[in-house]
Scaffold this motif. Structure first.
Motif, PDB file in Angstrom:
ATOM      1  N   GLY A   1       3.450   5.781  -2.817  1.00  0.00           N
ATOM      2  CA  GLY A   1       4.650   6.486  -3.270  1.00  0.00           C
ATOM      3  C   GLY A   1       4.740   6.558  -4.784  1.00  0.00           C
ATOM      4  N   TYR A   2       4.390   5.456  -5.451  1.00  0.00           N
ATOM      5  CA  TYR A   2       4.401   5.446  -6.918  1.00  0.00           C
ATOM      6  C   TYR A   2       3.418   6.489  -7.455  1.00  0.00           C
ATOM      7  N   ALA A   3       2.223   6.532  -6.868  1.00  0.00           N
ATOM      8  CA  ALA A   3       1.216   7.489  -7.341  1.00  0.00           C
ATOM      9  C   ALA A   3       1.679   8.929  -7.135  1.00  0.00           C
ATOM     10  N   ARG A   4       2.271   9.194  -6.002  1.00  0.00           N
ATOM     11  CA  ARG A   4       2.760  10.566  -5.736  1.00  0.00           C
ATOM     12  C   ARG A   4       3.888  10.954  -6.681  1.00  0.00           C
ATOM     13  N   ALA A   5       4.795  10.022  -6.947  1.00  0.00           N
ATOM     14  CA  ALA A   5       5.948  10.326  -7.802  1.00  0.00           C
ATOM     15  C   ALA A   5       5.594  10.390  -9.279  1.00  0.00           C
TER      16      ALA A   5
ATOM     17  N   THR B   1      -4.088   1.210   7.013  1.00  0.00           N
ATOM     18  CA  THR B   1      -3.224   2.339   7.372  1.00  0.00           C
ATOM     19  C   THR B   1      -2.719   3.064   6.130  1.00  0.00           C
ATOM     20  N   GLY B   2      -2.253   2.311   5.150  1.00  0.00           N
ATOM     21  CA  GLY B   2      -1.775   2.933   3.914  1.00  0.00           C
ATOM     22  C   GLY B   2      -2.878   3.647   3.154  1.00  0.00           C
ATOM     23  N   LEU B   3      -4.080   3.061   3.143  1.00  0.00           N
ATOM     24  CA  LEU B   3      -5.210   3.708   2.477  1.00  0.00           C
ATOM     25  C   LEU B   3      -5.581   5.010   3.182  1.00  0.00           C
ATOM     26  N   ALA B   4      -5.538   5.000   4.516  1.00  0.00           N
ATOM     27  CA  ALA B   4      -5.844   6.215   5.270  1.00  0.00           C
ATOM     28  C   ALA B   4      -4.816   7.306   4.974  1.00  0.00           C
ATOM     29  N   GLN B   5      -3.546   6.915   4.899  1.00  0.00           N
ATOM     30  CA  GLN B   5      -2.491   7.885   4.578  1.00  0.00           C
ATOM     31  C   GLN B   5      -2.672   8.446   3.173  1.00  0.00           C
ATOM     32  N   ALA B   6      -2.987   7.568   2.220  1.00  0.00           N
ATOM     33  CA  ALA B   6      -3.201   8.021   0.840  1.00  0.00           C
ATOM     34  C   ALA B   6      -4.404   8.961   0.760  1.00  0.00           C
ATOM     35  N   LYS B   7      -5.456   8.636   1.489  1.00  0.00           N
ATOM     36  CA  LYS B   7      -6.641   9.507   1.478  1.00  0.00           C
ATOM     37  C   LYS B   7      -6.305  10.873   2.074  1.00  0.00           C
ATOM     38  N   ALA B   8      -5.548  10.875   3.174  1.00  0.00           N
ATOM     39  CA  ALA B   8      -5.177  12.142   3.814  1.00  0.00           C
ATOM     40  C   ALA B   8      -4.331  13.008   2.888  1.00  0.00           C
ATOM     41  N   ALA B   9      -3.538  12.372   2.028  1.00  0.00           N
ATOM     42  CA  ALA B   9      -2.665  13.104   1.106  1.00  0.00           C
ATOM     43  C   ALA B   9      -3.315  13.319  -0.260  1.00  0.00           C
ATOM     44  N   TYR B  10      -4.570  12.915  -0.404  1.00  0.00           N
ATOM     45  CA  TYR B  10      -5.287  13.018  -1.681  1.00  0.00           C
ATOM     46  C   TYR B  10      -4.565  12.287  -2.810  1.00  0.00           C
ATOM     47  N   THR B  11      -3.969  11.148  -2.476  1.00  0.00           N
ATOM     48  CA  THR B  11      -3.255  10.337  -3.460  1.00  0.00           C
ATOM     49  C   THR B  11      -4.239   9.398  -4.144  1.00  0.00           C
ATOM     50  N   PRO B  12      -4.239   9.341  -5.477  1.00  0.00           N
ATOM     51  CA  PRO B  12      -5.127   8.403  -6.167  1.00  0.00           C
ATOM     52  C   PRO B  12      -4.629   6.964  -5.993  1.00  0.00           C
ATOM     53  N   LEU B  13      -5.401   6.155  -5.293  1.00  0.00           N
ATOM     54  CA  LEU B  13      -4.985   4.796  -4.976  1.00  0.00           C
ATOM     55  C   LEU B  13      -6.181   3.863  -5.066  1.00  0.00           C
ATOM     56  N   VAL B  14      -6.005   2.744  -5.750  1.00  0.00           N
ATOM     57  CA  VAL B  14      -7.048   1.721  -5.861  1.00  0.00           C
ATOM     58  C   VAL B  14      -6.550   0.486  -5.141  1.00  0.00           C
ATOM     59  N   SER B  15      -7.365  -0.040  -4.235  1.00  0.00           N
ATOM     60  CA  SER B  15      -7.003  -1.274  -3.538  1.00  0.00           C
ATOM     61  C   SER B  15      -7.972  -2.370  -3.960  1.00  0.00           C
TER      62      SER B  15
ATOM     63  N   THR C   1       0.835  -1.207   0.000  1.00  0.00           N
ATOM     64  CA  THR C   1       0.000   0.000   0.000  1.00  0.00           C
ATOM     65  C   THR C   1       0.864   1.248   0.000  1.00  0.00           C
ATOM     66  N   HIS C   2       1.902   1.258   0.830  1.00  0.00           N
ATOM     67  CA  HIS C   2       2.781   2.432   0.875  1.00  0.00           C
ATOM     68  C   HIS C   2       3.583   2.571  -0.416  1.00  0.00           C
TER      69      HIS C   2
END
Length: 141
Positions: free
Chosen positions: A60-64, A85-99, A55-56
């Motif tokens: 990181g890939y999405a942010r970069a 935890t990783g999904l919560a962090q991605a949501k807080a940072a507005y990172t586009p992430l699909v799990s 997840t992390h």
């Protein structure tokens, strides 16, 4: 048109969204999808030691890259909860992430309340018409 397994259909939906990488831990709950990823030429699977790490890494890939990160949990239950935890962090940072996680077995009653909560919050439901619409909806910004 040839019939596709659920894993093949999911990978085709990821291809339609121009997914380059999937981070994940191989496990029995999503084996069909891992089989389809093995055959996919244009999506690279990055194996991880733990779903939390995946997840992390996807975050990181999405942010970069500016693309949507994709993480695949190999086991239902604990494997899927390791994503939180990783999904919560991605949501807080507005990172586009699909799990993506496998479904829990419906015959285990203790999992049912959690499964219903996960289905309402995170999992994509099947559309009434065939095609990759659930994945397309997840990739929308």
């Amino acid at each position: 048109m040839a019939l596709l397994s659920g894993g093949q259909a999911a990978v085709e939906a990821l291809k339609a969204e121009k997914t380059d990488f999937v981070f994940g831990l191989i496990g029995s709950a999503t084996m069909e999808m891992f089989d389809a990823l093995y055959d996919a030429q244009d999506i690279k699977l990055i194996g991880v030691h733990d779903e939390r790490t995946g997840t992390h890494m996807a975050d990181g890939y999405a942010r970069a890259s500016g693309k949507t990160g994709v993480v695949l949990a190999g086991q239902n239950g604990p494997g899927t909860t390791n994503l939180v935890t990783g999904l919560a962090q991605a949501k807080a940072a507005y990172t586009p992430l699909v799990s993506i996680g496998g479904l829990c077995r419906p015959n285990i009653s203790i999992e049912m309340p959690f499964k219903r909560w996960i289905n309402r919050r995170y999992l994509l439901r099947s559309p009434k018409k065939p095609g990759p619409q659930p994945a397309a909806n997840a990739f929308q910004k």
